[in-house]
Design a protein around this motif. Structure first.
Motif, PDB file in Angstrom:
ATOM      1  N   GLU A 183      78.546  10.249  46.046  1.00 50.50           N
ATOM      2  CA  GLU A 183      77.429  10.319  45.105  1.00 50.50           C
ATOM      3  C   GLU A 183      77.228   8.982  44.394  1.00 50.50           C
ATOM      4  OE1 GLU A 183      76.186  12.770  41.121  1.00 50.50           O
ATOM      5  OE2 GLU A 183      77.238  13.868  42.702  1.00 50.50           O
ATOM      6  N   GLU A 184      78.303   8.345  43.983  1.00 47.47           N
ATOM      7  CA  GLU A 184      78.192   7.031  43.341  1.00 47.47           C
ATOM      8  C   GLU A 184      77.673   5.985  44.323  1.00 47.47           C
ATOM      9  OE1 GLU A 184      78.342   6.212  40.240  1.00 47.47           O
ATOM     10  OE2 GLU A 184      79.110   8.116  39.485  1.00 47.47           O
ATOM     11  N   TYR A 185      78.146   6.062  45.555  1.00 48.34           N
ATOM     12  CA  TYR A 185      77.700   5.118  46.582  1.00 48.34           C
ATOM     13  C   TYR A 185      76.191   5.240  46.801  1.00 48.34           C
ATOM     14  CZ  TYR A 185      77.321   2.759  51.093  1.00 48.34           C
ATOM     15  OH  TYR A 185      76.941   1.917  52.113  1.00 48.34           O
ATOM     16  N   VAL A 186      75.701   6.469  46.873  1.00 51.18           N
ATOM     17  CA  VAL A 186      74.281   6.711  47.112  1.00 51.18           C
ATOM     18  C   VAL A 186      73.428   6.176  45.961  1.00 51.18           C
ATOM     19  CG1 VAL A 186      72.581   8.580  47.294  1.00 51.18           C
ATOM     20  CG2 VAL A 186      74.606   8.591  48.741  1.00 51.18           C
ATOM     21  N   ASP A 187      73.952   6.199  44.742  1.00 45.97           N
ATOM     22  CA  ASP A 187      73.217   5.608  43.615  1.00 45.97           C
ATOM     23  C   ASP A 187      72.919   4.134  43.899  1.00 45.97           C
ATOM     24  OD1 ASP A 187      73.207   8.009  42.246  1.00 45.97           O
ATOM     25  OD2 ASP A 187      74.879   7.466  40.933  1.00 45.97           O
ATOM     26  N   GLY A 188      73.876   3.440  44.482  1.00 44.34           N
ATOM     27  CA  GLY A 188      73.655   2.046  44.858  1.00 44.34           C
ATOM     28  C   GLY A 188      72.597   1.901  45.946  1.00 44.34           C
ATOM     29  N   VAL A 189      72.602   2.819  46.909  1.00 44.99           N
ATOM     30  CA  VAL A 189      71.586   2.789  47.966  1.00 44.99           C
ATOM     31  C   VAL A 189      70.192   2.880  47.351  1.00 44.99           C
ATOM     32  CG1 VAL A 189      70.650   3.992  49.993  1.00 44.99           C
ATOM     33  CG2 VAL A 189      73.131   3.740  49.738  1.00 44.99           C
ATOM     34  N   HIS A 190      70.026   3.750  46.349  1.00 42.90           N
ATOM     35  CA  HIS A 190      68.731   3.876  45.679  1.00 42.90           C
ATOM     36  C   HIS A 190      68.257   2.522  45.144  1.00 42.90           C
ATOM     37  CE1 HIS A 190      69.102   8.283  45.655  1.00 42.90           C
ATOM     38  NE2 HIS A 190      67.814   8.286  45.376  1.00 42.90           N
ATOM     39  N   PHE A 191      69.127   1.803  44.479  1.00 42.83           N
ATOM     40  CA  PHE A 191      68.696   0.546  43.873  1.00 42.83           C
ATOM     41  C   PHE A 191      68.529  -0.571  44.900  1.00 42.83           C
ATOM     42  CE2 PHE A 191      70.022   2.761  40.028  1.00 42.83           C
ATOM     43  CZ  PHE A 191      68.854   2.586  39.292  1.00 42.83           C
ATOM     44  N   ILE A 192      69.300  -0.548  45.966  1.00 44.68           N
ATOM     45  CA  ILE A 192      69.101  -1.544  47.027  1.00 44.68           C
ATOM     46  C   ILE A 192      67.741  -1.325  47.686  1.00 44.68           C
ATOM     47  CG2 ILE A 192      69.890  -2.324  49.300  1.00 44.68           C
ATOM     48  CD1 ILE A 192      72.779  -1.899  48.260  1.00 44.68           C
ATOM     49  N   LEU A 193      67.415  -0.086  47.989  1.00 41.79           N
ATOM     50  CA  LEU A 193      66.095   0.214  48.549  1.00 41.79           C
ATOM     51  C   LEU A 193      64.997  -0.186  47.573  1.00 41.79           C
ATOM     52  CD1 LEU A 193      66.838   3.750  50.035  1.00 41.79           C
ATOM     53  CD2 LEU A 193      66.354   1.679  51.365  1.00 41.79           C
ATOM     54  N   SER A 194      65.179   0.132  46.315  1.00 38.45           N
ATOM     55  CA  SER A 194      64.174  -0.175  45.305  1.00 38.45           C
ATOM     56  C   SER A 194      63.965  -1.688  45.167  1.00 38.45           C
ATOM     57  CB  SER A 194      64.595   0.436  43.963  1.00 38.45           C
ATOM     58  OG  SER A 194      63.550   0.352  43.036  1.00 38.45           O
ATOM     59  N   LEU A 195      65.031  -2.446  45.252  1.00 38.46           N
ATOM     60  CA  LEU A 195      64.903  -3.912  45.208  1.00 38.46           C
ATOM     61  C   LEU A 195      64.148  -4.423  46.429  1.00 38.46           C
ATOM     62  CD1 LEU A 195      68.402  -4.825  43.804  1.00 38.46           C
ATOM     63  CD2 LEU A 195      66.213  -5.531  42.804  1.00 38.46           C
ATOM     64  N   GLY A 196      64.396  -3.836  47.584  1.00 41.39           N
ATOM     65  CA  GLY A 196      63.652  -4.226  48.784  1.00 41.39           C
ATOM     66  C   GLY A 196      62.171  -3.960  48.619  1.00 41.39           C
ATOM     67  N   ILE A 197      61.840  -2.823  48.041  1.00 38.95           N
ATOM     68  CA  ILE A 197      60.442  -2.483  47.782  1.00 38.95           C
ATOM     69  C   ILE A 197      59.845  -3.480  46.800  1.00 38.95           C
ATOM     70  CG2 ILE A 197      58.933  -0.754  46.712  1.00 38.95           C
ATOM     71  CD1 ILE A 197      61.019   1.355  47.882  1.00 38.95           C
ATOM     72  N   GLU A 198      60.581  -3.781  45.754  1.00 32.66           N
ATOM     73  CA  GLU A 198      60.127  -4.728  44.728  1.00 32.66           C
ATOM     74  C   GLU A 198      59.782  -6.089  45.344  1.00 32.66           C
ATOM     75  OE1 GLU A 198      59.551  -5.473  40.508  1.00 32.66           O
ATOM     76  OE2 GLU A 198      60.110  -3.606  41.472  1.00 32.66           O
ATOM     77  N   CYS A 199      60.542  -6.474  46.374  1.00 30.78           N
ATOM     78  CA  CYS A 199      60.353  -7.785  46.999  1.00 30.78           C
ATOM     79  C   CYS A 199      59.481  -7.733  48.258  1.00 30.78           C
ATOM     80  CB  CYS A 199      61.714  -8.385  47.345  1.00 30.78           C
ATOM     81  SG  CYS A 199      62.712  -8.772  45.905  1.00 30.78           S
ATOM     82  N   GLY A 200      59.040  -6.554  48.642  1.00 29.52           N
ATOM     83  CA  GLY A 200      58.189  -6.437  49.816  1.00 29.52           C
ATOM     84  C   GLY A 200      58.935  -6.525  51.130  1.00 29.52           C
ATOM     85  N   PHE A 201      60.208  -6.138  51.144  1.00 27.76           N
ATOM     86  CA  PHE A 201      61.032  -6.232  52.349  1.00 27.76           C
ATOM     87  C   PHE A 201      61.189  -4.895  53.059  1.00 27.76           C
ATOM     88  CE2 PHE A 201      63.455  -9.807  49.979  1.00 27.76           C
ATOM     89  CZ  PHE A 201      62.480 -10.724  50.310  1.00 27.76           C
ATOM     90  N   THR A 202      60.154  -4.082  53.069  1.00 23.21           N
ATOM     91  CA  THR A 202      60.281  -2.738  53.625  1.00 23.21           C
ATOM     92  C   THR A 202      59.811  -2.619  55.069  1.00 23.21           C
ATOM     93  OG1 THR A 202      58.115  -2.117  52.778  1.00 23.21           O
ATOM     94  CG2 THR A 202      60.013  -1.690  51.351  1.00 23.21           C
ATOM     95  N   THR A 203      59.242  -3.649  55.628  1.00 24.30           N
ATOM     96  CA  THR A 203      58.735  -3.553  57.000  1.00 24.30           C
ATOM     97  C   THR A 203      59.764  -3.981  58.031  1.00 24.30           C
ATOM     98  OG1 THR A 203      57.774  -5.772  56.851  1.00 24.30           O
ATOM     99  CG2 THR A 203      56.345  -3.902  56.292  1.00 24.30           C
TER     100      THR A 203
END
Length: 163
Positions: A66-86
């Motif tokens: 569960e703690e690990y997945v919290d980090g996944v959320h923010f890594i994905l969110s940072l990618g979105i913030e920077c436009g690295f989702t494609t």
């Protein structure tokens, strides 16, 4: 992991949060970096990998996941913030560390480098290092994805309840 699916889910959650909290015009990058660092520290604390002075074992596997997945959320969110989702592959050629403690320290280092230079290559290194940390913790990609989906639902519910 199905990164396309996870990015889409995270984008939906991010949009919901930003709309609810009237953050549409704010640059949230630094706050998301700090959130990721805090979550990484919480994960390290649950693994107890650095607590050489204690005999107490790691938290239960479910807690670590569960703690690990919290980090996944923010890594994905940072990618979105920077436009690295494609990008289809979030892997980078980096060497695995000899211990979990070293992997945590490496994570702090590469997150700092990404904060300083928001490049796709640095983002990929953060993502891959985090995936390697999950492997070192004995977490499988399939269970991480499943736990992410469950936690995403919890996060939506929390937002609806005024979290």
């Amino acid at each position: 992991m199905n990164f396309e699916k996870l990015f889409a889910m995270q984008k939906g959650l991010d949009d919901h949060i930003e709309s609810n909290h009237h953050l549409g015009n704010e640059d949230l990058f630094d706050r998301k970096v700090l959130a990721l660092l805090v979550e990484l520290g919480e994960l390290a604390n649950e693994t107890r990998c650095f607590k050489f002075w204690s005999f107490k074992p790691s938290a239960p596997r479910e807690t670590v996941l569960e703690e690990y997945v919290d980090g996944v959320h923010f890594i994905l969110s940072l990618g979105i913030e920077c436009g690295f989702t494609t990008e289809q592959s979030y892997s980078a050629e980096i060497a695995k560390k000899e211990s979990i403690t070293e992997q945590f320290i490496y994570m702090f280092d590469v997150i700092g480098q990404f904060k300083q230079q928001r490049s796709l290559e640095n983002y990929k290194i953060v993502f891959q290092a985090y995936l390697q940390l999950g492997e070192a913790l004995g977490l499988q990609a399939s269970e991480t994805e499943e736990a992410y989906i469950k936690k995403n639902e919890v996060n939506y519910k929390r937002q609806q309840e005024g979290y």
